[in-house]
Design an enzyme around this catalytic site. Sequence first.
Site, PDB file in Angstrom:
ATOM      1  N   ALA A 264      12.488 126.353 -41.114  1.00 46.23           N
ATOM      2  CA  ALA A 264      13.744 126.771 -41.771  1.00 46.23           C
ATOM      3  C   ALA A 264      13.712 125.269 -43.131  1.00 46.23           C
ATOM      4  O   ALA A 264      13.849 125.397 -43.724  1.00 46.23           O
ATOM      5  CB  ALA A 264      14.666 126.894 -41.567  1.00 46.23           C
TER       6      ALA A 264
ATOM      7  N   ARG B 176      14.236 117.169 -38.701  1.00 51.84           N
ATOM      8  CA  ARG B 176      14.241 118.003 -39.926  1.00 51.84           C
ATOM      9  C   ARG B 176      15.665 118.563 -40.269  1.00 51.84           C
ATOM     10  O   ARG B 176      15.663 119.768 -40.828  1.00 51.84           O
ATOM     11  CB  ARG B 176      12.766 118.723 -40.103  1.00 51.84           C
ATOM     12  CG  ARG B 176      12.182 118.126 -40.337  1.00 51.84           C
ATOM     13  CD  ARG B 176      10.439 118.748 -39.602  1.00 51.84           C
ATOM     14  NE  ARG B 176      10.552 119.877 -40.847  1.00 51.84           N
ATOM     15  CZ  ARG B 176       9.762 120.203 -41.919  1.00 51.84           C
ATOM     16  NH1 ARG B 176      10.413 119.032 -42.372  1.00 51.84           N
ATOM     17  NH2 ARG B 176      10.868 120.906 -42.750  1.00 51.84           N
TER      18      ARG B 176
ATOM     19  N   CYS C 215       1.493 127.286 -47.585  1.00 50.16           N
ATOM     20  CA  CYS C 215       0.847 127.112 -48.965  1.00 50.16           C
ATOM     21  C   CYS C 215      -0.399 126.696 -48.799  1.00 50.16           C
ATOM     22  O   CYS C 215      -0.695 125.829 -49.045  1.00 50.16           O
ATOM     23  CB  CYS C 215       1.765 126.148 -49.323  1.00 50.16           C
ATOM     24  SG  CYS C 215       1.866 125.025 -47.817  1.00 50.16           S
TER      25      CYS C 215
END
Length: 451
Positions: free
Chosen positions: A110, A138, A231
């Site tokens: 996430a 993170r 990505c």
Amino acid sequence: MNLPENYIIKMKNLLGGEFDDYLRSFDEKRYYGLRANTLKIEPEELVKKLNFNLEKVRWCEEGFYYSEEERPSKHPYYNAGLFYIQEPSAMSTGAMLNVEPGDRVLDLCAAPGGKSTQAGAKLKGEGILVSNDISASRCRALLHNIEAAGISNAVVTNETPKKLADKFQGFFNKIIVDAPCSGEGMFRKDKDAIRSWEEHKSEVCCSLQRDILRNAAKMLSKGGVIAYSTCTFAPEEDEGMINEFLSEHCDFDIIEIDKSKGFDRGRSEWVLNCRKDIDLCGRLWPHKIKGEGHFLALLRKRGSDEEINLKKAANADLKLLNYYYDFMDEFMNIKINDNLEVHGHSLMRIPLNIDFKGIRVVRGGLYIGDFKTKRFEPSQSFAMSLKKEDVKYTIDFALDNPSLIRYLKGESFEVESNDGWNLICVDGFPLGWGKVQKGRMKNKYLPSWKI
């Protein structure tokens, strides 16, 4: 762009006649995006309030492009959580996953929170959002973004996918897997992505993706959907990974991505012995849309979702809770009396009574505040989850009021308001707390959030 030679050869073989167009996209400017937080404001209202040159993102109703010279992160509305700054193509995952109020959502990878805040807005405070990241560092950014967005029904965890899968088999009906990948789609936006691509090969990424997807499948309920995104352009991480997953999980089908939103089809021809329905996946190409490269697959598990009966949490430590109730009676216009839990000296409101024993939990729900000596003090996250009308005493600064910036810097100053806890707002949108005594406000803005 100083693209690696082996990457150029690979892309030329894949794209054929499109390769020159793709290469020319590196000479074009990158695109910047922000997404309205519909928990706090509707997209149309945000456009009117923000003095920016905004343009709609085709695949995301609440997404907008902004000009490079704009600085949205410096705007007080950003501090109020009215929008999230996000690369336009990255908005596609949350936009295409049909999250509804009451869903049980897991965002498995996430951080920093773009897709979690998007899903949390769609839940509208109902159901549960579990936002997980394997990196403890993170998770700090993830927690900040969820709290700034005012999401009241989120649990932030710091676990491996396997540990979660052992605990929550068949529990979630929507799972987001924004998988770690080789990042080829970010080359134009981020020069460091090229160096990372040369260091972290696709084979390593594929191993991680394979493990994450298998554990996600274990946690998905019947009738549920996994949104798998990367990505990168690498077929082995995209179509190839989905083809492999479906060969191992015969109880899953692909949901077609709406190509009218700007998506190109999946490329089954790029993978050996690939299923034709892989073409139902979606790709965003930087030479075809205004954004970076992105791949998305929606995977539905066959069957019907079974109702899960979850009990509400029992109130704990009634003696301490009385200080909280006194605070609510004195300063609030609303009552929040359900699903409360006391953890040490802190008060939490948990979204559902779920057993997280054995799981590393960073934040187990909405952190309402702390019990001090014979009193209760509200938290920053509680302020961000409220509306102005929820609180009896408020100080509402206009954008051009110099005291607004002074507040965001953590300064204390003279004000005209009632003594006690005041919700500090900008144009009616909460920013945090201040405590007023005899015309002077003691600034309670969270120190780590100061500008």
